[in-house]
Design a protein around this motif. Structure first.
Motif, PDB file in Angstrom:
ATOM      1  N   ILE A  94      31.034  59.533  30.907  1.00  0.00           N
ATOM      2  CA  ILE A  94      31.420  60.785  30.673  1.00  0.00           C
ATOM      3  C   ILE A  94      32.258  61.087  29.374  1.00  0.00           C
ATOM      4  N   GLY A  95      32.074  60.310  28.508  1.00  0.00           N
ATOM      5  CA  GLY A  95      32.602  60.614  27.195  1.00  0.00           C
ATOM      6  C   GLY A  95      34.126  60.117  26.727  1.00  0.00           C
ATOM      7  N   MET A  96      34.765  59.506  27.759  1.00  0.00           N
ATOM      8  CA  MET A  96      36.220  59.045  27.683  1.00  0.00           C
ATOM      9  C   MET A  96      36.234  58.143  26.436  1.00  0.00           C
ATOM     10  N   PRO A  97      37.160  58.430  25.282  1.00  0.00           N
ATOM     11  CA  PRO A  97      37.415  57.531  24.275  1.00  0.00           C
ATOM     12  C   PRO A  97      37.787  56.004  24.996  1.00  0.00           C
ATOM     13  N   LYS A  98      37.282  54.904  24.019  1.00  0.00           N
ATOM     14  CA  LYS A  98      37.431  53.627  24.731  1.00  0.00           C
ATOM     15  C   LYS A  98      39.053  53.376  24.675  1.00  0.00           C
TER      16      LYS A  98
END
Lengths: 221, 313
Positions: B198-202
């Motif tokens: 869902i697009g959370m940064p690494k």
């Protein structure tokens, strides 16, 4: 909330480099467990601190934004405190409003006084007291806003039935006369302990600014 | 020599954590109990995540997206019958995932009176929800005020109020159940990695994963601090001394946190960490995952349509 997280990430990326990952991870774990420290309350009950103020003062406000948000997300997802749809509002109140209010108040009140001074101690207490009360006020305001934003076809509120006149005082009163006092005293005691034992942590160098000096290369062996 | 049968048997049932009962519960005991309960609950969740069940077998990313869709559509639903159906479905899926129904229901409803109940309870009175009275409680007469509120002539419980409060509580219970179901059937490291979907940064994924592990270490630190106090104090101390002690222990933990993060950082650097986060992508969506995803998305869409009165039930 998303732009704030993105900006916090950007800000930390620039200033912390590789050190940010372990520092933020452990600071987040600390923000999570601070609620496990129960303190006695007169009358036989117990309470605990939120800790956002002291985290912001020691680590700086941006590191506080990320670590408290992570702690809140883990709490919501992994330990089932629910509140997935409210996570944005939750993080805004506890991970943005509270640390920033606390940090700014602390900086303004403490001024250029020495690290070990009583004035700084008072600054911490006031910062903790006001920041938790303001965060509570914001929460009340968001609750109070709901009946105006979401109503069904008959005009009945969908989520929160209370308007501003109920929600804001309800949130403020219990905090101003209760939780905020506890938060202020505990934050002050934590700060006093750090003043006695390790003043270097309070120079504003332990969190964000620590890696501004060039990273020392590991000695080649 | 062969391994005895009892040794090779893997018991995946949640183990019971018992806290000593009786005696006065002061803040020291409460803190230790809290930590012990925390460990017990995480052990239980982990054992459920490792069971062979329906939801355990699905791709975590699919599960995350599906559960979020359900939670969002439930938050729009205000028909109590529809909510009851969704809640029953969540319970059914919990059962199919081999989660003890009692454990599951207890886990969800434990928090609800505390948080939701406080908000929902006053709604049943006509002070907040005017409507047809069910029970008249008191008649303070006209012109009485409670803080900023003008009280009505009689205080009663209204039918509309009870309805609003029930819908509110059931909606919270349903969303919380769905999320509890998600984490009970997913291993934590997988759950965090699925946030990538869902697009959370690494970097946040890595921070969460590490944070989760260090929570357990700090929990042990806290348990030890309080146990040490418990075993070394033979009489009650003054409130001020106790508070000072709590403050100093939090401060100590903060010092330890920063010190440990320094060491962890060095350890990571010496193992080749450069600040560039790399995550292994070990997810593989199969046919059944796509089927599950389309089914839940369709279901959520139906819920949204019902809530907007586009479909009548």
């Amino acid at each position: 909330m998303l732009p704030i997280w993105a900006y916090a990430g950007y800000k930390l990326n620039r200033e912390l480099k590789s050190k940010q990952v372990p520092l933020l991870a452990l600071a987040a774990a600390f923000s999570f467990v601070i609620m496990m420290f129960n303190a006695p309350i007169p009358g036989g009950s117990t309470g605990h601190a939120v800790g956002a103020a002291i985290i912001a003062i020691v680590l700086g406000p941006w590191a506080a934004v990320v670590s408290i948000s992570v702690a809140l997300i883990i709490q919501a997802f992994v330990f089932g405190d629910g509140g997935i749809t409210a996570i944005g509002a939750n993080c805004f109140n506890m991970a943005v409003v509270m640390p920033f209010v606390a940090y700014i108040l602390y900086k303004v009140i403490s001024g250029k006084s020495p690290i070990g001074s009583v004035r700084r101690l008072a600054a911490v207490a006031i910062a903790a007291y006001v920041s938790l009360s303001v965060a509570a006020g914001f929460t009340g305001f968001e609750f109070g806003l709901q009946p105006y934003l979401h109503t069904d076809a008959n005009g009945n509120p969908m989520y929160m039935p209370y308007g501003f006149e109920v929600a804001v005082p309800a949130m403020l009163i219990e905090h101003v006369f209760g939780f905020s006092i506890l938060e202020a005293i505990i934050s002050m005691l934590i700060f006093a302990y750090l003043q006695r034992t390790d003043q270097s942590l309070l120079m504003g160098t332990s969190g964000l600014k620590v890696n501004k000096e060039p990273q020392k290369a590991a000695p080649a062996v | 020599m062969t391994i005895p049968a009892w040794m090779s048997k893997v018991d995946s049932a949640p183990c019971e954590y018992r806290v000593a009962r009786g005696g006065r519960k002061n803040f020291v005991r409460k803190s230790i109990d809290g930590v012990v309960r925390f460990f017990g609950e995480s052990m239980a969740s982990e054992s459920y995540a490792n069971r062979p069940g329906l939801l355990q077998g699905l791709d975590p990313r699919i599960k995350l997206v599906s559960i979020l869709a359900i939670v969002i559509s439930v938050s729009l639903t205000r028909d109590i019958k529809v909510l009851a159906v969704v809640y029953a479905l969540v319970l059914l899926f919990a059962l199919l995932s081999r989660i003890g129904p009692l454990f599951f229901i207890k886990r969800v409803w434990l928090f609800i009176p505390l948080f939701t109940g406080v908000i929902a309870f006053p709604i049943i009175f006509n002070i907040f929800t005017p409507g047809d009275s069910l029970v008249v409680l008191a008649a303070p007469g006209p012109g009485v005020r409670l803080g900023p509120l003008a009280l009505p002539d009689t205080i009663s419980i209204t039918g509309q109020g009870v309805m609003t409060a029930s819908v509110f509580t059931l909606r919270v219970a349903t969303s919380v159940s769905a999320v509890v179901l998600l984490f009970l059937t997913t291993r934590q490291d997988m759950l965090f990695k699925s946030f990538r979907a869902i697009g959370m940064p690494k970097v946040y994924v890595l921070v969460m994963d590490m944070c989760y592990r260090y929570i357990f270490i700090f929990m042990e630190v806290i348990r030890d601090l309080y146990t040490a106090k418990k075993s070394r104090t033979i009489r009650n101390q003054s409130l001020a001394d106790d508070w000072k002690w709590v403050g100093s222990r939090i401060g100590y933990t903060l010092v330890k946190t920063l010190d440990m993060s320094e060491k962890v950082h060095r350890a990571m650097m010496s193992r080749g960490f450069t600040g560039d986060v790399k995550l292994m992508n070990d997810f593989q969506a199969r046919k059944r995952d796509y089927v599950a995803l389309s089914a839940t998305l369709a279901f959520s869409l139906a819920l949204v349509l019902i809530s907007q009165n586009i479909i009548k039930v």
